[in-house]
Design an enzyme around this catalytic site. Structure first.
Site, PDB file in Angstrom:
ATOM      1  N   GLY A 186      17.239  -4.636   3.969  1.00 14.52           N
ATOM      2  CA  GLY A 186      16.936  -3.914   5.200  1.00 14.52           C
ATOM      3  C   GLY A 186      16.550  -2.467   4.965  1.00 14.52           C
ATOM      4  O   GLY A 186      16.270  -2.051   3.849  1.00 14.52           O
ATOM      5  N   TYR A 187      16.525  -1.698   6.072  1.00  8.98           N
ATOM      6  CA  TYR A 187      16.019  -0.332   6.096  1.00  8.98           C
ATOM      7  C   TYR A 187      14.633  -0.310   5.447  1.00  8.98           C
ATOM      8  O   TYR A 187      14.372   0.379   4.468  1.00  8.98           O
ATOM      9  CB  TYR A 187      16.969   0.666   5.417  1.00  8.98           C
ATOM     10  CG  TYR A 187      16.902   2.005   6.116  1.00  8.98           C
ATOM     11  CD1 TYR A 187      17.470   2.172   7.367  1.00  8.98           C
ATOM     12  CD2 TYR A 187      16.208   3.075   5.564  1.00  8.98           C
ATOM     13  CE1 TYR A 187      17.362   3.365   8.061  1.00  8.98           C
ATOM     14  CE2 TYR A 187      16.103   4.286   6.240  1.00  8.98           C
ATOM     15  CZ  TYR A 187      16.679   4.413   7.484  1.00  8.98           C
ATOM     16  OH  TYR A 187      16.573   5.609   8.165  1.00  8.98           O
ATOM     17  N   LEU A 188      13.779  -1.133   6.037  1.00 11.04           N
ATOM     18  CA  LEU A 188      12.507  -1.481   5.415  1.00 11.04           C
ATOM     19  C   LEU A 188      11.536  -0.306   5.346  1.00 11.04           C
ATOM     20  O   LEU A 188      11.514   0.548   6.231  1.00 11.04           O
ATOM     21  CB  LEU A 188      11.868  -2.640   6.192  1.00 11.04           C
ATOM     22  CG  LEU A 188      12.747  -3.882   6.357  1.00 11.04           C
ATOM     23  CD1 LEU A 188      11.997  -4.956   7.146  1.00 11.04           C
ATOM     24  CD2 LEU A 188      13.187  -4.441   5.009  1.00 11.04           C
ATOM     25  N   GLY A 235       7.046  -0.587   1.017  1.00 13.31           N
ATOM     26  CA  GLY A 235       7.188  -1.493  -0.135  1.00 13.31           C
ATOM     27  C   GLY A 235       7.590  -2.889   0.345  1.00 13.31           C
ATOM     28  O   GLY A 235       6.979  -3.894  -0.057  1.00 13.31           O
ATOM     29  N   HIS A 236       8.587  -2.948   1.229  1.00 16.89           N
ATOM     30  CA  HIS A 236       9.000  -4.246   1.785  1.00 16.89           C
ATOM     31  C   HIS A 236       7.857  -4.864   2.585  1.00 16.89           C
ATOM     32  O   HIS A 236       7.616  -6.066   2.514  1.00 16.89           O
ATOM     33  CB  HIS A 236      10.204  -4.082   2.719  1.00 16.89           C
ATOM     34  CG  HIS A 236      11.443  -3.549   2.066  1.00 16.89           C
ATOM     35  ND1 HIS A 236      11.919  -2.293   2.310  1.00 16.89           N
ATOM     36  CD2 HIS A 236      12.298  -4.116   1.180  1.00 16.89           C
ATOM     37  CE1 HIS A 236      13.020  -2.088   1.616  1.00 16.89           C
ATOM     38  NE2 HIS A 236      13.276  -3.181   0.919  1.00 16.89           N
ATOM     39  N   GLU A 242       8.083  -5.035  -7.836  1.00 18.03           N
ATOM     40  CA  GLU A 242       8.131  -4.707  -9.272  1.00 18.03           C
ATOM     41  C   GLU A 242       8.903  -3.413  -9.530  1.00 18.03           C
ATOM     42  O   GLU A 242       9.183  -3.092 -10.670  1.00 18.03           O
ATOM     43  CB  GLU A 242       6.702  -4.606  -9.826  1.00 18.03           C
ATOM     44  CG  GLU A 242       6.048  -5.975  -9.956  1.00 18.03           C
ATOM     45  CD  GLU A 242       4.575  -5.934 -10.313  1.00 18.03           C
ATOM     46  OE1 GLU A 242       3.987  -4.823 -10.385  1.00 18.03           O
ATOM     47  OE2 GLU A 242       3.993  -7.020 -10.504  1.00 18.03           O
ATOM     48  N   ASP A 263      11.949  -2.952  -8.833  1.00 19.88           N
ATOM     49  CA  ASP A 263      13.195  -3.458  -9.419  1.00 19.88           C
ATOM     50  C   ASP A 263      12.831  -4.425 -10.534  1.00 19.88           C
ATOM     51  O   ASP A 263      13.038  -5.648 -10.425  1.00 19.88           O
ATOM     52  CB  ASP A 263      14.028  -4.154  -8.335  1.00 19.88           C
ATOM     53  CG  ASP A 263      14.480  -3.174  -7.265  1.00 19.88           C
ATOM     54  OD1 ASP A 263      15.212  -2.237  -7.591  1.00 19.88           O
ATOM     55  OD2 ASP A 263      14.040  -3.331  -6.112  1.00 19.88           O
ATOM     56  N   SER A 302      11.647   3.842  -1.621  1.00 20.17           N
ATOM     57  CA  SER A 302      12.971   3.247  -1.774  1.00 20.17           C
ATOM     58  C   SER A 302      13.786   3.565  -0.534  1.00 20.17           C
ATOM     59  O   SER A 302      13.665   4.675   0.018  1.00 20.17           O
ATOM     60  CB  SER A 302      13.670   3.850  -3.004  1.00 20.17           C
ATOM     61  OG  SER A 302      15.051   3.550  -2.970  1.00 20.17           O
TER      62      SER A 302
HETATM   63  O1  PAF Z   1      16.168  -5.911  -3.967  1.00 20.77           O
HETATM   64  C1  PAF Z   1      17.007  -6.036  -3.050  1.00 20.77           C
HETATM   65  O2  PAF Z   1      16.875  -5.482  -1.954  1.00 20.77           O
HETATM   66  C2  PAF Z   1      18.250  -6.876  -3.296  1.00 20.77           C
HETATM   67  O3  PAF Z   1      18.723  -6.708  -4.588  1.00 20.77           O
HETATM   68  C3  PAF Z   1      18.053  -8.361  -2.964  1.00 20.77           C
HETATM   69  C4  PAF Z   1      17.021  -9.016  -3.870  1.00 20.77           C
HETATM   70  C5  PAF Z   1      17.611  -8.501  -1.513  1.00 20.77           C
HETATM   71  C6  PAF Z   1      19.372  -9.121  -3.141  1.00 20.77           C
HETATM   72  O4  PAF Z   1      20.361  -8.610  -2.323  1.00 20.77           O
END
Ligand code: PAF
Length: 282
Positions: free
Chosen positions: A31-33, A36-37, A149, A151, A186
């Site tokens: 969440g808190y998109l 990137g999301h 990517e 993470d 982030s």
């Molecule tokens: O990358 C994230 O936000 C988290 O590590 C994930 C993959 C949603 C797992 O909780």
């Protein structure tokens, strides 16, 4: 967009879609998109008939003393972003829906891989990630799942879990999305005060400099890491957790660029731990 809070609701909806012959993409998030999301949702919407996003701040991937309670949350805003980007269903479970009080089964990669990089200072982190992602995969049974990517170690760990446990899900890595000035997007950037936000630019500066060296033909990974380290050290507010070169698949340290090589860093700016990376192919 359907808002589902129970495993049963998700299972029933995904089963209905599958009966119609539709493919399903999953975008796991805490969440808190940010953009990137949103880029992961866009990639899923493009590649799959239906997209499910999960919004769940997973307690098992935070160690005591980390930022579980402080982690930013705004589910209404998340829903607006997901709707705008064409997400079909969001799964937003309570902790009690995801974990029985006496839950005793975990998914853990038992190799050196999760102990490298972020695993050095967060030794229990990836066990929490693989456990919750395996569970989300079992609940949503997607055809494809989309991860950032940024993470990079998480992506490598998830690919390994999917391979080892034969999940039959295609894992799609999506490029890092950056602010205009270079800082990788982030949810944790919201912790930074204006002075820290400025100081945080040392990460992307080091990434861009390291990448330029590699693209100019430098094969000595140690030399690139040294140059990146010097840039970060020049920032008085920065405290380096690690800056390392590793094999892009195994996450084991390398000194020369060979095959896919990942240059990754974690740096504290004040109390906020930020990560960034780039990879190169030899
Ligand atoms: O990358 C994230 O936000 C988290 O590590 C994930 C993959 C949603 C797992 O909780």
């Amino acid at each position: 967009m359907i808002i589902a809070t129970t495993i049963k609701e998700v299972r029933e909806q995904v089963a209905a879609w599958k009966r119609e012959g539709l493919t399903v993409g999953l975008v796991p998030t805490m969440g808190y998109l940010h953009e990137g999301h949103a880029s992961l949702v866009d990639a899923s919407v493009k590649a799959c008939d239906r997209t499910v996003a999960s919004v769940f701040v997973n307690p098992t991937q935070f160690a005591p003393g980390e930022d579980l309670e402080a982690y930013p949350r705004d589910f209404e805003r998340d829903c607006r972003i997901l709707t705008e980007h064409g997400c079909d269903m969001v799964f937003h479970p309570a902790v009690s829906e995801m974990y029985y009080e006496d839950a005793a089964t975990f998914v853990e990669i038992q190799s050196e891989m999760p102990k490298q990089l972020c695993g050095q200072t967060r030794p229990t982190h990836f066990k929490g990630v693989t456990t919750v992602v395996a569970k989300l995969f079992n609940i949503c049974t997607p055809d494809k799942a989309f991860f950032g990517e940024k993470d990079a170690q998480q992506l490598a760990v998830i690919r390994r879990m999917v391979r080892d446990l034969a999940f039959g899900i295609e894992i799609v890595g999506c490029p890092i999305v950056r602010e205009e000035d270079g800082l990788a997007k982030s949810s944790r950037n919201t912790y930074l005060n204006p002075e820290e936000r400025q100081a945080a630019l040392c990460l992307s500066k080091a990434i861009f400099a390291g990448k330029a060296m590699a693209e100019a033909g430098e094969k000595n990974a140690d030399a690139i890491v040294a140059a990146m380290t010097e840039i970060v050290k020049a920032e008085p507010m920065a405290v380096i957790d690690y800056i390392s070169a590793v094999d892009g698949v195994t996450m084991m340290p390398v000194t020369e660029i060979k095959g896919n090589t990942l240059f990754a860093m974690a740096v504290y700016i004040g109390k906020t731990r930020l990560i960034d990376n780039f990879s190169v192919e030899a």
